[in-house]
Design a protein around this motif. Structure first.
Motif, PDB file in Angstrom:
ATOM      1  N   MET A   1      46.818  12.278  22.016  1.00 62.51           N
ATOM      2  CA  MET A   1      46.869  13.349  21.044  1.00 62.51           C
ATOM      3  C   MET A   1      46.666  12.739  19.665  1.00 62.51           C
ATOM      4  SD  MET A   1      50.050  15.791  19.901  1.00 62.51           S
ATOM      5  CE  MET A   1      49.962  16.860  21.291  1.00 62.51           C
ATOM      6  N   GLU A   2      45.904  13.423  18.848  1.00 61.05           N
ATOM      7  CA  GLU A   2      45.705  12.975  17.481  1.00 61.05           C
ATOM      8  C   GLU A   2      46.720  13.668  16.581  1.00 61.05           C
ATOM      9  OE1 GLU A   2      42.133  12.286  14.260  1.00 61.05           O
ATOM     10  OE2 GLU A   2      41.686  13.238  16.165  1.00 61.05           O
ATOM     11  N   VAL A   3      47.402  12.863  15.760  1.00 66.65           N
ATOM     12  CA  VAL A   3      48.428  13.369  14.850  1.00 66.65           C
ATOM     13  C   VAL A   3      48.010  13.032  13.430  1.00 66.65           C
ATOM     14  CG1 VAL A   3      50.867  13.271  14.199  1.00 66.65           C
ATOM     15  CG2 VAL A   3      50.208  12.978  16.597  1.00 66.65           C
ATOM     16  N   ALA A  13      47.420  10.261   6.857  1.00 66.71           N
ATOM     17  CA  ALA A  13      47.206   9.233   7.872  1.00 66.71           C
ATOM     18  C   ALA A  13      47.017   9.886   9.230  1.00 66.71           C
ATOM     19  CB  ALA A  13      48.390   8.279   7.902  1.00 66.71           C
ATOM     20  N   CYS A  14      46.113   9.330  10.033  1.00 66.55           N
ATOM     21  CA  CYS A  14      45.861   9.848  11.381  1.00 66.55           C
ATOM     22  C   CYS A  14      46.220   8.781  12.409  1.00 66.55           C
ATOM     23  CB  CYS A  14      44.400  10.237  11.536  1.00 66.55           C
ATOM     24  SG  CYS A  14      43.944  11.672  10.568  1.00 66.55           S
ATOM     25  N   TYR A  15      46.815   9.235  13.502  1.00 66.89           N
ATOM     26  CA  TYR A  15      47.238   8.335  14.563  1.00 66.89           C
ATOM     27  C   TYR A  15      46.860   8.946  15.909  1.00 66.89           C
ATOM     28  CZ  TYR A  15      50.257   6.859  10.736  1.00 66.89           C
ATOM     29  OH  TYR A  15      50.730   6.452   9.517  1.00 66.89           O
ATOM     30  N   ASP A  16      46.451   8.116  16.853  1.00 66.77           N
ATOM     31  CA  ASP A  16      46.241   8.540  18.236  1.00 66.77           C
ATOM     32  C   ASP A  16      47.432   8.065  19.040  1.00 66.77           C
ATOM     33  OD1 ASP A  16      43.742   9.893  18.202  1.00 66.77           O
ATOM     34  OD2 ASP A  16      42.732   7.962  17.973  1.00 66.77           O
ATOM     35  N   ILE A  17      48.159   9.013  19.639  1.00 67.27           N
ATOM     36  CA  ILE A  17      49.345   8.636  20.413  1.00 67.27           C
ATOM     37  C   ILE A  17      49.189   9.097  21.849  1.00 67.27           C
ATOM     38  CG2 ILE A  17      50.833   8.761  18.373  1.00 67.27           C
ATOM     39  CD1 ILE A  17      51.979  11.395  19.591  1.00 67.27           C
ATOM     40  N   ASP A  18      49.960   8.503  22.730  1.00 62.24           N
ATOM     41  CA  ASP A  18      49.995   8.924  24.131  1.00 62.24           C
ATOM     42  C   ASP A  18      50.869  10.158  24.239  1.00 62.24           C
ATOM     43  OD1 ASP A  18      48.410   6.801  25.012  1.00 62.24           O
ATOM     44  OD2 ASP A  18      50.139   5.483  25.215  1.00 62.24           O
ATOM     45  N   PHE A  19      50.283  11.261  24.661  1.00 65.22           N
ATOM     46  CA  PHE A  19      51.027  12.507  24.815  1.00 65.22           C
ATOM     47  C   PHE A  19      51.754  12.503  26.150  1.00 65.22           C
ATOM     48  CE2 PHE A  19      51.301  16.820  26.491  1.00 65.22           C
ATOM     49  CZ  PHE A  19      52.050  17.421  25.504  1.00 65.22           C
ATOM     50  N   LYS A  20      52.995  12.963  26.121  1.00 63.35           N
ATOM     51  CA  LYS A  20      53.791  13.113  27.348  1.00 63.35           C
ATOM     52  C   LYS A  20      54.252  14.560  27.421  1.00 63.35           C
ATOM     53  CE  LYS A  20      55.436   8.389  26.835  1.00 63.35           C
ATOM     54  NZ  LYS A  20      54.811   8.067  25.563  1.00 63.35           N
ATOM     55  N   PRO A  21      54.183  15.204  28.575  1.00 63.14           N
ATOM     56  CA  PRO A  21      54.641  16.589  28.692  1.00 63.14           C
ATOM     57  C   PRO A  21      56.089  16.727  28.225  1.00 63.14           C
ATOM     58  CG  PRO A  21      53.477  15.921  30.674  1.00 63.14           C
ATOM     59  CD  PRO A  21      53.643  14.693  29.838  1.00 63.14           C
ATOM     60  N   GLU A  31      57.200   7.912  18.117  1.00 61.59           N
ATOM     61  CA  GLU A  31      56.148   7.124  18.770  1.00 61.59           C
ATOM     62  C   GLU A  31      55.287   6.428  17.714  1.00 61.59           C
ATOM     63  OE1 GLU A  31      53.255   5.723  21.580  1.00 61.59           O
ATOM     64  OE2 GLU A  31      55.242   6.533  21.978  1.00 61.59           O
ATOM     65  N   ILE A  32      54.943   7.154  16.662  1.00 59.80           N
ATOM     66  CA  ILE A  32      54.154   6.569  15.580  1.00 59.80           C
ATOM     67  C   ILE A  32      54.945   5.454  14.897  1.00 59.80           C
ATOM     68  CG2 ILE A  32      53.172   7.042  13.285  1.00 59.80           C
ATOM     69  CD1 ILE A  32      52.488   9.884  14.482  1.00 59.80           C
TER      70      ILE A  32
END
Length: 96
Positions: A1-3, A13-21, A31-32
């Motif tokens: 997911m992009e945040v 600032a943009c971050y790509d994180i691992d999305f978890k349900p 996470e960031i």
């Protein structure tokens, strides 16, 4: 997911994180902080929606980050910003 996090009037600032349900916005911010950027400033206390210290703008709407599920907004990103009123100390932290 992009945040996307609005860190100041001039910086986003943009971050790509691992999305978890079941992930909340607060989980995404943590996470960031833990895995991408330890300089991000945010505030929380109870994680149960009672204290409101984690209140922030989430996809252009006010909400408690500990209770709001992390979901992309209209532009496909989870957009986070400090609340509009009051002085912003740093990033997502407002003066209390």
């Amino acid at each position: 997911m992009e945040v996307e996090i609005k860190r100041s009037e001039r910086e986003t600032a943009c971050y790509d994180i691992d999305f978890k349900p079941g992930m909340t916005v607060l989980d995404a911010v943590e996470e960031i902080y833990k895995n991408h950027d330890p300089t991000i400033a945010y505030r929380y206390s109870c994680r149960t929606g009672l204290c409101a210290t984690c209140n922030m703008m989430i996809n252009n709407r006010p909400g408690l980050s500990c209770m709001t599920l992390a979901e992309p907004g209209e532009n496909g990103k989870l957009m986070i910003a400090p609340m509009p009123r009051g002085e912003t100390i740093k990033d997502l932290v407002k003066e209390m």
